[in-house]
Motif scaffolding. Structure first.
Motif, mmCIF file in Angstrom:
data_model
loop_
_atom_site.group_PDB
_atom_site.id
_atom_site.type_symbol
_atom_site.label_atom_id
_atom_site.label_comp_id
_atom_site.label_asym_id
_atom_site.label_seq_id
_atom_site.Cartn_x
_atom_site.Cartn_y
_atom_site.Cartn_z
ATOM 1 N N LEU A 144 56.719 53.012 -14.359
ATOM 2 C CA LEU A 144 56.281 52.029 -13.371
ATOM 3 C C LEU A 144 56.216 50.625 -13.961
ATOM 4 N N GLU A 145 55.716 50.521 -15.185
ATOM 5 C CA GLU A 145 55.600 49.205 -15.819
ATOM 6 C C GLU A 145 56.967 48.583 -16.071
ATOM 7 N N CYS A 146 57.925 49.397 -16.501
ATOM 8 C CA CYS A 146 59.272 48.881 -16.747
ATOM 9 C C CYS A 146 59.979 48.494 -15.450
ATOM 10 N N ALA A 147 59.526 49.071 -14.336
ATOM 11 C CA ALA A 147 60.094 48.715 -13.033
ATOM 12 C C ALA A 147 59.345 47.551 -12.399
ATOM 13 N N GLY A 148 58.274 47.081 -13.060
ATOM 14 C CA GLY A 148 57.491 45.975 -12.522
ATOM 15 C C GLY A 148 56.693 46.347 -11.297
ATOM 16 N N ILE A 149 56.300 47.620 -11.191
ATOM 17 C CA ILE A 149 55.562 48.110 -10.027
ATOM 18 C C ILE A 149 54.076 48.194 -10.356
ATOM 19 N N LYS A 150 53.261 47.533 -9.558
ATOM 20 C CA LYS A 150 51.819 47.569 -9.752
ATOM 21 C C LYS A 150 51.270 48.920 -9.288
ATOM 22 N N TYR A 151 50.311 49.442 -10.032
ATOM 23 C CA TYR A 151 49.756 50.747 -9.691
ATOM 24 C C TYR A 151 48.270 50.786 -10.005
ATOM 25 N N GLU A 152 47.598 51.804 -9.482
ATOM 26 C CA GLU A 152 46.171 52.025 -9.712
ATOM 27 C C GLU A 152 46.015 53.187 -10.680
ATOM 28 N N HIS A 153 45.393 52.954 -11.834
ATOM 29 C CA HIS A 153 45.264 54.021 -12.822
ATOM 30 C C HIS A 153 43.830 54.553 -12.931
ATOM 31 N N LEU A 154 42.975 54.143 -12.012
ATOM 32 C CA LEU A 154 41.581 54.589 -12.077
ATOM 33 C C LEU A 154 41.228 55.545 -10.945
ATOM 34 N N LEU A 155 42.142 56.446 -10.620
ATOM 35 C CA LEU A 155 41.873 57.440 -9.591
ATOM 36 C C LEU A 155 41.579 58.814 -10.182
ATOM 37 N N LEU A 156 42.307 59.168 -11.243
ATOM 38 C CA LEU A 156 42.193 60.505 -11.820
ATOM 39 C C LEU A 156 42.085 60.432 -13.341
ATOM 40 N N ARG A 157 41.446 61.439 -13.905
ATOM 41 C CA ARG A 157 41.532 61.659 -15.348
ATOM 42 C C ARG A 157 41.935 63.117 -15.555
ATOM 43 N N ARG A 158 42.493 63.368 -16.718
ATOM 44 C CA ARG A 158 42.984 64.715 -17.017
ATOM 45 C C ARG A 158 42.354 65.212 -18.307
ATOM 46 N N ASN A 159 41.811 66.412 -18.232
ATOM 47 C CA ASN A 159 41.214 67.032 -19.410
ATOM 48 C C ASN A 159 42.302 67.622 -20.299
#
Length: 225
Positions: A144-159
């Motif tokens: 996503l970052e290399c495509a310049g797409i903004k995203y939300e990364h504070l929805l999930l966490r993974r154990n």
């Protein structure tokens, strides 16, 4: 330019339109591009699995009968079939740390996610802290970052857990859900992004947690299927 897959030199033809419009360059040469197979034609309307006729595949029918997951995921759209060429690309990105390969799919991701940018929350499937430490980056965030797409990364966490790629299909459906919600949602639609859709377990488990946290309709987009 050099092809990001084979490193061969690529000759470019520049036209008058390139002086006025920004051009998205293909990172692959013609030979390597031909080895990536787009998922087109008849397929499962839920998970993008190729089929002889359009419909819903047996796996998605089974998911629909499971009360835990039946309403979690509306649909998944995968771009390419998981063949040896795509397997090698993903391997070099995830396990060899070839970060430049994360930019290979920027045009495809930009085109697919454009309709959702205003109306949905775009979020990558997270990796565990152990996996992040091992690789140094989340490969889906890199896409996503290399495509310049903004995203939300504070929805999930993974154990921490054993990698899904190392599990048999029957084992992927067992065990506790490795995902947990970070914050509550209020009916917002969500688009999950990941590198691969294999059995659908990872995507649906993430979608289940988001649904329980208050998300609206949940869809997913992956590079491979």
């Amino acid at each position: 330019m050099r092809c990001l897959y084979c490193n061969g030199v690529m000759l470019e033809e520049i036209g008058w339109t390139d002086l006025f419009f920004k051009r998205v360059e293909d990172p692959f040469c013609d030979v390597c591009r031909a080895e990536l197979i787009r998922l087109e034609g008849p397929g499962c309307t839920v998970c993008s699995r190729g089929m002889e006729t359009e419909g819903i595949c047996s796996d998605c029918n089974s998911w629909a009968e499971d009360p835990v997951f039946q309403d979690a995921l509306i649909s998944n759209h995968s771009i390419y079939a998981y063949n040896p060429a795509l397997k090698e690309l993903i391997k070099r990105l995830k396990y060899n740390g070839d970060y430049a390969l994360a930019g290979c799919f920027r045009k495809e991701l930009t085109d697919l996610l454009k309709p959702f940018k205003k109306e949905a929350i775009l979020t990558p499937v997270p990796v565990s802290a152990d996996r992040l430490k091992e690789r140094g980056f989340n490969q889906t965030e890199a896409l996503l970052e290399c495509a310049g797409i903004k995203y939300e990364h504070l929805l999930l966490r993974r154990n921490g857990e054993a990698a899904q790629a190392k599990k048999l299909k029957r084992d992927r459906h067992r065990g506790e859900n490795p995902f947990a919600a970070i914050r509550a949602l209020d009916g917002e639609p969500v688009v999950l992004i990941d590198d691969l859709y294999t059995t659908g377990t990872t995507i649906r488990r993430a979608a289940q947690v988001l649904k329980e946290s208050g998300a609206g309709e949940i869809r997913s987009i992956t590079i491979g299927r």
